[in-house]
Write a protein that holds these residues in place. Sequence first.
Motif, mmCIF file in Angstrom:
data_model
loop_
_atom_site.group_PDB
_atom_site.id
_atom_site.type_symbol
_atom_site.label_atom_id
_atom_site.label_comp_id
_atom_site.label_asym_id
_atom_site.label_seq_id
_atom_site.Cartn_x
_atom_site.Cartn_y
_atom_site.Cartn_z
ATOM 1 N N LEU A 1 1.285 -3.209 3.589
ATOM 2 C CA LEU A 1 0.076 -3.254 4.419
ATOM 3 C C LEU A 1 -0.355 -1.895 4.930
ATOM 4 O O LEU A 1 -1.547 -1.604 4.982
ATOM 5 C CB LEU A 1 0.304 -4.195 5.601
ATOM 6 N N SER A 2 0.597 -1.043 5.324
ATOM 7 C CA SER A 2 0.167 0.241 5.887
ATOM 8 C C SER A 2 -0.465 1.086 4.795
ATOM 9 O O SER A 2 -1.424 1.821 5.033
ATOM 10 C CB SER A 2 1.328 0.970 6.554
ATOM 11 N N ARG A 3 0.042 0.956 3.568
ATOM 12 C CA ARG A 3 -0.550 1.660 2.440
ATOM 13 C C ARG A 3 -1.995 1.186 2.215
ATOM 14 O O ARG A 3 -2.935 1.981 2.105
ATOM 15 C CB ARG A 3 0.309 1.409 1.187
ATOM 16 N N LEU A 4 -2.169 -0.123 2.206
ATOM 17 C CA LEU A 4 -3.499 -0.686 1.979
ATOM 18 C C LEU A 4 -4.458 -0.316 3.125
ATOM 19 O O LEU A 4 -5.643 -0.038 2.905
ATOM 20 C CB LEU A 4 -3.378 -2.205 1.832
ATOM 21 N N GLU A 5 -3.928 -0.270 4.339
ATOM 22 C CA GLU A 5 -4.781 0.118 5.474
ATOM 23 C C GLU A 5 -5.179 1.585 5.395
ATOM 24 O O GLU A 5 -6.287 1.954 5.774
ATOM 25 C CB GLU A 5 -4.062 -0.156 6.792
ATOM 26 N N ASP A 6 -4.250 2.433 4.945
ATOM 27 C CA ASP A 6 -4.587 3.852 4.805
ATOM 28 C C ASP A 6 -5.720 4.031 3.803
ATOM 29 O O ASP A 6 -6.630 4.842 4.003
ATOM 30 C CB ASP A 6 -3.366 4.645 4.329
ATOM 31 N N ILE A 7 -5.641 3.277 2.720
ATOM 32 C CA ILE A 7 -6.691 3.388 1.706
ATOM 33 C C ILE A 7 -8.026 2.923 2.282
ATOM 34 O O ILE A 7 -9.044 3.607 2.177
ATOM 35 C CB ILE A 7 -6.322 2.552 0.456
ATOM 36 N N ALA A 8 -8.008 1.741 2.911
ATOM 37 C CA ALA A 8 -9.245 1.225 3.511
ATOM 38 C C ALA A 8 -9.776 2.204 4.558
ATOM 39 O O ALA A 8 -10.982 2.342 4.749
ATOM 40 C CB ALA A 8 -9.001 -0.151 4.125
ATOM 41 N N GLY A 9 -8.871 2.914 5.223
ATOM 42 C CA GLY A 9 -9.272 3.845 6.264
ATOM 43 C C GLY A 9 -10.014 5.068 5.742
ATOM 44 O O GLY A 9 -10.651 5.784 6.510
ATOM 45 N N MET A 10 -9.941 5.307 4.436
ATOM 46 C CA MET A 10 -10.702 6.432 3.873
ATOM 47 C C MET A 10 -12.184 6.110 3.779
ATOM 48 O O MET A 10 -13.015 7.006 3.633
ATOM 49 C CB MET A 10 -10.177 6.782 2.485
ATOM 50 N N ALA A 11 -12.518 4.818 3.805
ATOM 51 C CA ALA A 11 -13.922 4.426 3.695
ATOM 52 C C ALA A 11 -14.579 4.439 5.067
ATOM 53 O O ALA A 11 -13.914 4.207 6.080
ATOM 54 C CB ALA A 11 -14.018 3.026 3.091
ATOM 55 N N ALA A 12 -15.882 4.721 5.112
ATOM 56 C CA ALA A 12 -16.634 4.531 6.343
ATOM 57 C C ALA A 12 -16.716 3.025 6.603
ATOM 58 O O ALA A 12 -16.589 2.220 5.674
ATOM 59 C CB ALA A 12 -18.020 5.142 6.202
ATOM 60 N N ALA A 13 -16.938 2.641 7.880
ATOM 61 C CA ALA A 13 -16.869 1.227 8.273
ATOM 62 C C ALA A 13 -17.768 0.335 7.409
ATOM 63 O O ALA A 13 -17.412 -0.791 7.082
ATOM 64 C CB ALA A 13 -17.234 1.072 9.747
ATOM 65 N N ASP A 14 -18.945 0.839 7.049
ATOM 66 C CA ASP A 14 -19.884 -0.021 6.321
ATOM 67 C C ASP A 14 -19.847 0.234 4.808
ATOM 68 O O ASP A 14 -20.682 -0.279 4.071
ATOM 69 C CB ASP A 14 -21.307 0.187 6.849
ATOM 70 N N GLN A 15 -18.885 1.025 4.363
ATOM 71 C CA GLN A 15 -18.777 1.282 2.933
ATOM 72 C C GLN A 15 -18.113 0.092 2.254
ATOM 73 O O GLN A 15 -17.345 -0.648 2.883
ATOM 74 C CB GLN A 15 -17.935 2.543 2.700
ATOM 75 N N LEU A 16 -18.396 -0.076 0.977
ATOM 76 C CA LEU A 16 -17.826 -1.210 0.252
ATOM 77 C C LEU A 16 -16.553 -0.788 -0.480
ATOM 78 O O LEU A 16 -16.468 0.318 -1.019
ATOM 79 C CB LEU A 16 -18.838 -1.760 -0.750
ATOM 80 N N ILE A 17 -15.600 -1.708 -0.502
ATOM 81 C CA ILE A 17 -14.339 -1.479 -1.196
ATOM 82 C C ILE A 17 -14.226 -2.504 -2.317
ATOM 83 O O ILE A 17 -14.407 -3.699 -2.091
ATOM 84 C CB ILE A 17 -13.162 -1.623 -0.213
ATOM 85 N N HIS A 18 -13.980 -2.020 -3.510
ATOM 86 C CA HIS A 18 -13.860 -2.892 -4.668
ATOM 87 C C HIS A 18 -12.377 -3.056 -4.993
ATOM 88 O O HIS A 18 -11.670 -2.073 -5.197
ATOM 89 C CB HIS A 18 -14.626 -2.265 -5.849
ATOM 90 N N LEU A 19 -11.934 -4.311 -5.030
ATOM 91 C CA LEU A 19 -10.530 -4.621 -5.314
ATOM 92 C C LEU A 19 -10.468 -5.375 -6.630
ATOM 93 O O LEU A 19 -11.193 -6.368 -6.822
ATOM 94 C CB LEU A 19 -9.949 -5.513 -4.208
ATOM 95 N N GLU A 20 -9.613 -4.930 -7.525
ATOM 96 C CA GLU A 20 -9.517 -5.629 -8.811
ATOM 97 C C GLU A 20 -8.064 -5.603 -9.256
ATOM 98 O O GLU A 20 -7.425 -4.549 -9.281
ATOM 99 C CB GLU A 20 -10.409 -4.927 -9.851
ATOM 100 N N LEU A 21 -7.557 -6.777 -9.629
ATOM 101 C CA LEU A 21 -6.165 -6.869 -10.074
ATOM 102 C C LEU A 21 -6.092 -6.594 -11.569
ATOM 103 O O LEU A 21 -6.794 -7.226 -12.356
ATOM 104 C CB LEU A 21 -5.615 -8.270 -9.765
ATOM 105 N N ASP A 22 -5.270 -5.630 -11.930
ATOM 106 C CA ASP A 22 -5.044 -5.360 -13.356
ATOM 107 C C ASP A 22 -3.886 -6.265 -13.808
ATOM 108 O O ASP A 22 -2.732 -6.033 -13.444
ATOM 109 C CB ASP A 22 -4.686 -3.871 -13.536
#
Lengths: 247, 247, 247
Positions: free
Chosen positions: B70-91
Amino acid sequence: MFDAIVSADTLQDALDSVSVLVEECKLHLDEDGLQVRAVDPANVGMVDLTLDAAAFESYEADGELIGVNLSRLEDIAGMAAADQLIHLELDEETRKLEISIDGLEYTLALIDPDSIRQEPDMPDLDLPARITLEGRDVDRSVTASDMVSDHIALGVDDAADLFYVDAEGDTDDVHFELHSDDLIDLEAGDAHSLFSLDYLKDMNKAIPADAEVEMELGEEFPVKMHFDIADGQGAVTFMLAPRVQSN
Amino acid sequence: MFDAIVSADTLQDALDSVSVLVEECKLHLDEDGLQVRAVDPANVGMVDLTLDAAAFESYEADGELIGVNLSRLEDIAGMAAADQLIHLELDEETRKLEISIDGLEYTLALIDPDSIRQEPDMPDLDLPARITLEGRDVDRSVTASDMVSDHIALGVDDAADLFYVDAEGDTDDVHFELHSDDLIDLEAGDAHSLFSLDYLKDMNKAIPADAEVEMELGEEFPVKMHFDIADGQGAVTFMLAPRVQSN
Amino acid sequence: MFDAIVSADTLQDALDSVSVLVEECKLHLDEDGLQVRAVDPANVGMVDLTLDAAAFESYEADGELIGVNLSRLEDIAGMAAADQLIHLELDEETRKLEISIDGLEYTLALIDPDSIRQEPDMPDLDLPARITLEGRDVDRSVTASDMVSDHIALGVDDAADLFYVDAEGDTDDVHFELHSDDLIDLEAGDAHSLFSLDYLKDMNKAIPADAEVEMELGEEFPVKMHFDIADGQGAVTFMLAPRVQSN
C-alpha cells in the motif's frame, strides 16, 4: 472564585510570553486581571505579564493564586481555533482548572504554587536610552546576529542619533543601524550592552512582528523590552541581564 | 482483465483508509468495483473498503484478486495532482500492475495474495447505540484525549440523550459531550466501551473532517465507524475491538 | 573594485545552481558579469553559471576573483524578501565582502581562491541528440525514477521520434516517454546513457519548473542540461558523467 472566558489567540499570546522563559509559573488572578512574573532558572531573563479583565469576554476573580504547567496549558489552548472562546473555571474543591472549548472539557491538575520558583522583583532602572521600534526589526537583528555569533551588542550612539546592533563572530560580523527616522521613536543617550542571543531569541519568539517594542538600554545594564498584547489590554515586559563584555 | 481509470484523490482517499491499519492487502477487482478487507497484525482493528465501478472514470474487471504494497501504491498516486487521472492495468502475463499518469508509466510488482494475512470476517453486531457525527468531532475527541491518556471511553447516556467521550490520565482528564442537537443523528441506547487511542488515531487520519461518520456502540463491545468516500460511490467501515476496562 | 546591487531572488537562483554540487566556489567578477565554474569532489557533476551585468540593478567589477562559502552566502540572501535588493561590495583592504540588506550589514569573510578545488574545463562535446523540455518534466522523470532505483537511463529513439526515461529497480520499473509533440523541441539522433540519480536529483533542485531545459545526449556520453535564469540574463549549464551500464 475564578471564572473567565477568553479568545484562544489572546490566551496564547499571553502564555507565549512566559513560556519562552519558564516551564511552570504562578498565575495571580486578581479582580482587575491576570498577572504573571517569572525568572528563568539562571536568573538572567525575566518576564512580567498583565492581562486586564477587559481582555476577557467575561472575567471574575477574587485574588486566587494558582500554579500551572505552561506547555500543557498552551497545548490545550492550541486545540481551539484562533477566534474560538476558551472558558476557564477553577474548581475550588478539587483545586483543578476546568477548561472548556466548545463542549470539550479538559480538567487540568494544578501545581502547588509553593513548589514553583519564587517570583522576581522587576528592578526599577533609570536607563538613559529609550528606543521604540517594530517587532520585525527586533526579529531581523536577532536572526542576522544568530548567523555569526552567540552574543549581541545593543547600543545607542547619542551623537549620531541612532540605535545599533553588533554581532561579532569568529570570521563574519553583523552590523545593523537604525537612525531615528527608521525608528518609531528614539530618546537618545549613550548606551551599549552585550547580551546572550539564546535569551533574546526566545524572547523574540513572543514579540509579534507588528508590535511596537519600547526598549530601554544603558551602559552594561540590563535591557528592558515592553510591548502590548490583546489590543492594548495586556502588556509584556521582558528584562535581560547583560553579559560580561567578551573580548 | 483489469483496466481502470480513476482520479488521484479518489484513489488516495480509498487507499488511506486501509494503509492506516496494514502494509499490504488484497484488492478484489470485481465487476461492480474494488473491495478490500483487512485486519491489523494484532487483530484489534479491521477495515472494509468498497469503491464502486461508478467512482472510476472507466472500469473493467473480471473478479481478479491481487496483492499490493500500500505505501508503494500511495507513493505512486502521490506523484499525481489531486485531479489528475491514474490509469491502472493488470498485465496478465507478468502479473504486474501497469500504472500510468500522464505518460509516465510505473510497473508495480504485485505480492502473492496467499502470502498476505487472511481477510477477516466483519462480524454483524447488533449494537444498541448509533451516533451520526461529523468527522471533525471524531478528530477533536481523539486529539484532546491523546493529550492526557492512551485510551478513550466512548459512550451514550440514553436517559440524557447524549454521546460522550472520556479520557482519564494520571493527572488530567478530558470529557466531551455531544447532545443529540449537536449530532447529525442519535439513536440512543446505553453504551460504554474503552478503546486504544493508538488505533483510533490511525483510523481518524483516514476520516475526512466533513464526513458524516455513523458510529455504532455497545456495552464493552467493538465500535464500528462507517463513512462514505468518493461522493458516496465508495464506503469505508472501521471496526475496533474494545480494551479491557482499566481501573 | 566590486560593487553590485541585485534582487534577492536573482542571487538565490544563481547560487542554488552551484550549491547543489559544491560547498565552496570561486566567483569571477568580470566587467560583463559574474561567472562560476565548479565540479563536485568526485568529478562527476559540473556546473557553469553566468549572470550578466544586466541581471543586476547596478554592477561594477574589474576582474576580481573571490572564494565564497555558498551555504553561508545563501543563508544571508535568505534573510531578504524575494524582491528585496542586496548590496554586495568587496572591501579591498580587509578582503571581506560587505553585504547590506535594507540597512543590515553582514561582513562575510572570504576564502582564499587557491584553497578551492580547481575549476574544470567544460568539454565541448558534439552530442547527437538535443531535447528541449520543461523543467517540470525533468522533475517528474527524476522523482518517479527515484522511487524504484538509484540510477536512470535517458535516451532518444530516433526512429520513433521520442525522448525516454527508464529506471529499473529490483521489483518495479519506471518508464516515461515524451514524443516530439510533448516536447518544446527535439533534434533526434540515437542516444542512450545511464546516470546516477543522486546527482540528477541535486541538479533538478536548481531547475525551475517552468524553465526551458535544453538537454544534450549521446551514446554512453555525459548529459548536458542548459537553462536560463534571471529572465534570460543568466545561464546555467550542468554536465553529468555517465555511469557504467548496470546489468
